[in-house]
Design an enzyme around this catalytic site. Structure first.
Site, PDB file in Angstrom:
ATOM      1  N   LYS A  34      -1.286  -4.163  -3.013  1.00  0.00           N
ATOM      2  CA  LYS A  34      -2.516  -3.529  -2.523  1.00  0.00           C
ATOM      3  C   LYS A  34      -2.609  -2.135  -3.130  1.00  0.00           C
ATOM      4  O   LYS A  34      -1.992  -1.193  -2.648  1.00  0.00           O
ATOM      5  CB  LYS A  34      -2.549  -3.446  -1.011  1.00  0.00           C
ATOM      6  CG  LYS A  34      -3.843  -2.846  -0.506  1.00  0.00           C
ATOM      7  CD  LYS A  34      -3.880  -2.767   1.001  1.00  0.00           C
ATOM      8  CE  LYS A  34      -5.164  -2.082   1.428  1.00  0.00           C
ATOM      9  NZ  LYS A  34      -5.211  -0.662   0.996  1.00  0.00           N
TER      10      LYS A  34
ATOM     11  N   SER B 274       0.794  -1.217   0.000  1.00  0.00           N
ATOM     12  CA  SER B 274       0.000   0.000   0.000  1.00  0.00           C
ATOM     13  C   SER B 274       0.832   1.274   0.000  1.00  0.00           C
ATOM     14  O   SER B 274       1.449   1.603  -0.994  1.00  0.00           O
ATOM     15  CB  SER B 274      -0.960  -0.042   1.187  1.00  0.00           C
ATOM     16  OG  SER B 274      -2.050   0.812   0.946  1.00  0.00           O
TER      17      SER B 274
ATOM     18  N   ASP C 127       9.239   4.838 -11.114  1.00  0.00           N
ATOM     19  CA  ASP C 127       8.768   5.452 -12.356  1.00  0.00           C
ATOM     20  C   ASP C 127       9.596   6.671 -12.746  1.00  0.00           C
ATOM     21  O   ASP C 127       9.826   6.939 -13.923  1.00  0.00           O
ATOM     22  CB  ASP C 127       7.298   5.848 -12.230  1.00  0.00           C
ATOM     23  CG  ASP C 127       6.351   4.675 -12.432  1.00  0.00           C
ATOM     24  OD1 ASP C 127       6.841   3.537 -12.521  1.00  0.00           O
ATOM     25  OD2 ASP C 127       5.128   4.900 -12.504  1.00  0.00           O
TER      26      ASP C 127
END
Length: 432
Positions: free
Chosen positions: A317, A292, A303
């Site tokens: 999650k 999470s 990224d």
């Protein structure tokens, strides 16, 4: 986006105020909804009048709400007033209990991760363990909140967890001594000319803790070479803290976006200028217990190619839970209201963050199954319609045979920062 206050990720923590969430029934749906309410009312009265023992209205209503919400997905649930109060304490970084993050899985309690330096961690409770009984009482048929309540108690008292663990033929009875759990979510130390920062959860103090850690490490290591950020077995927590931690390492760009049921629910979180590490190299450690909010940090840094991600694929999650209070003294709903997306637009729901370099901690024969408990294994989990099909298995670096290394993943990360391993150049993740 309709503002609800503040939101939580993780195995779902936070507080919000809900206004006007339920749409009014209109037109043809009006009669259908009223029929369903009539059906519920009829069932409620039948149970109340005919059950083998008298039952309180509050007991029936709490059970009805819990059944309605918990059947939606593994992370939505109902908290009564006591559980709601306990949750509010937890987000502040201090609470009573044994120190484990758990979820319900196929009638058993599954350990997402033990919290560092708590009774559970010290007694050897592990990520992926299943709790089958508490003090000899089976948890079959017991709600998640009820099970958590049974594990809590006054500091100094004992509780025995019966644990099912892969590779063990018989259940394990683990006795724990309850304690007041003080969660220092950020810890740090020198590793030669490298700064090591361990983030164990995302509570209200995490962002400040990270900034203090970097400041102290700069003092201790004047010519610091880089940082290892350890997110292994970090079950997540508050969304705003995940954003703050990511922002501390980034100068610009999107950190994460959350997208709900309606297009206007989309919210984007941009990074502000200023990297507290002055652009030093970063390696982030993850594993199957990384979930999470901690996946948000790993995904954002991956990224933007700000860090090399090392370890095993994370939990997966990718949903956001909103805590919605229910009336005066009525507890609250923990309700899944959105999915989150990394800067490149990918959802990691039931997929996880795939490391740039897959590094196993041990030499287990079946690393993927043994080391990677997953959101995808939970009954009723939200599907990821954009999940990659027929993925090529990732090569895994394992510890050298015959050589004992206490923490191979950390050792590999330190070597990476010292240039002893080739740093993986991550390809830009495909948008989904």
């Amino acid at each position: 986006m309709k503002r609800l206050g503040y939101v939580a990720l993780g195995m779902g923590l936070g507080i919000v105020t809900a206004v006007g969430l339920l749409p009014q029934a209109q037109g043809a749906n009006n009669g259908s909804i009223y029929k369903q309410f009539d059906l519920f009312s009829d069932a409620y009265e039948k149970v109340r009048e005919n059950y083998v023992r008298p039952v309180q209205d509050q007991e029936l209503m709490s059970g009805a709400i819990e059944g309605m919400v918990s059947g939606l997905d593994p992370h939505s649930s109902y908290m009564d007033a006591k559980a709601f109060a306990d949750m509010q304490i937890t987000t502040k970084g201090e609470f009573g209990g044994v120190g484990i993050e758990v979820t319900m899985d196929d009638g058993l309690i599954k350990v997402i991760s033990p919290i560092d330096d708590t009774p559970a961690a010290k007694a050897g409770v592990k990520t992926g363990d299943y709790i089958a009984a508490i003090n000899g009482d089976s948890i079959q048929g017991m709600g998640l909140n009820d099970a958590i309540d049974k594990m809590r108690g006054p500091a100094g008292t004992k509780v025995t967890l019966t644990v099912l663990r892969q590779g063990e033929k018989k259940p394990l009875d683990i006795q724990l001594t309850r304690a007041v759990i003080h969660v220092d979510s950020v810890k740090w130390r020198k590793e030669g000319d490298i700064g090591y920062i361990r983030i164990s959860s995302f509570n209200e103090e995490t962002g400040r803790g990270l900034e203090k850690a970097v400041k102290e490490l700069k003092k201790q290591i004047p010519n610091i070479k880089g940082y290892v950020v350890d997110l292994r077995n970090d079950p997540g927590g508050l969304l705003d803290q995940a954003v703050q931690v990511s922002d501390d390492f980034l100068n610009k760009g999107e950190i994460v976006s959350t997208r709900g049921r309606h297009p206007d629910d989309t919210q984007r979180y941009p990074a502000k200028p200023g990297d507290i590490t002055d652009g030093k190299p970063i390696v982030v450690l993850i594993n199957g217990g990384t979930a999470s909010a901690s996946e948000i940090v790993a995904g954002a840094l991956q990224d933007h190619k700000r860090a090399t991600i090392v370890g095993m694929t994370s939990f997966g999650k990718g949903s956001v839970q909103t805590i919605i209070p229910l009336g005066e003294g009525g507890g609250a709903l923990r309700l899944t209201t959105a999915r989150y997306y990394t800067p490149s637009g990918r959802s990691i729901q039931a997929e996880g963050i795939v490391p740039n370099i897959a590094v196993a901690q041990g030499s287990e024969e079946n690393v993927a199954k043994f080391e990677r408990p997953s959101e995808a294994d939970l009954p009723g989990h939200l599907a990821n319609d954009a999940a990659a099909k027929n993925k090529t298995p990732q090569p895994v670096v394992r510890p050298p045979q015959g050589k004992k290394i206490e923490d191979f993943q950390l050792s590999y990360a330190l070597d990476l920062l010292h240039g002893k391993q080739a740093i993986a150049q991550a390809k830009s993740p495909e948008k989904r």
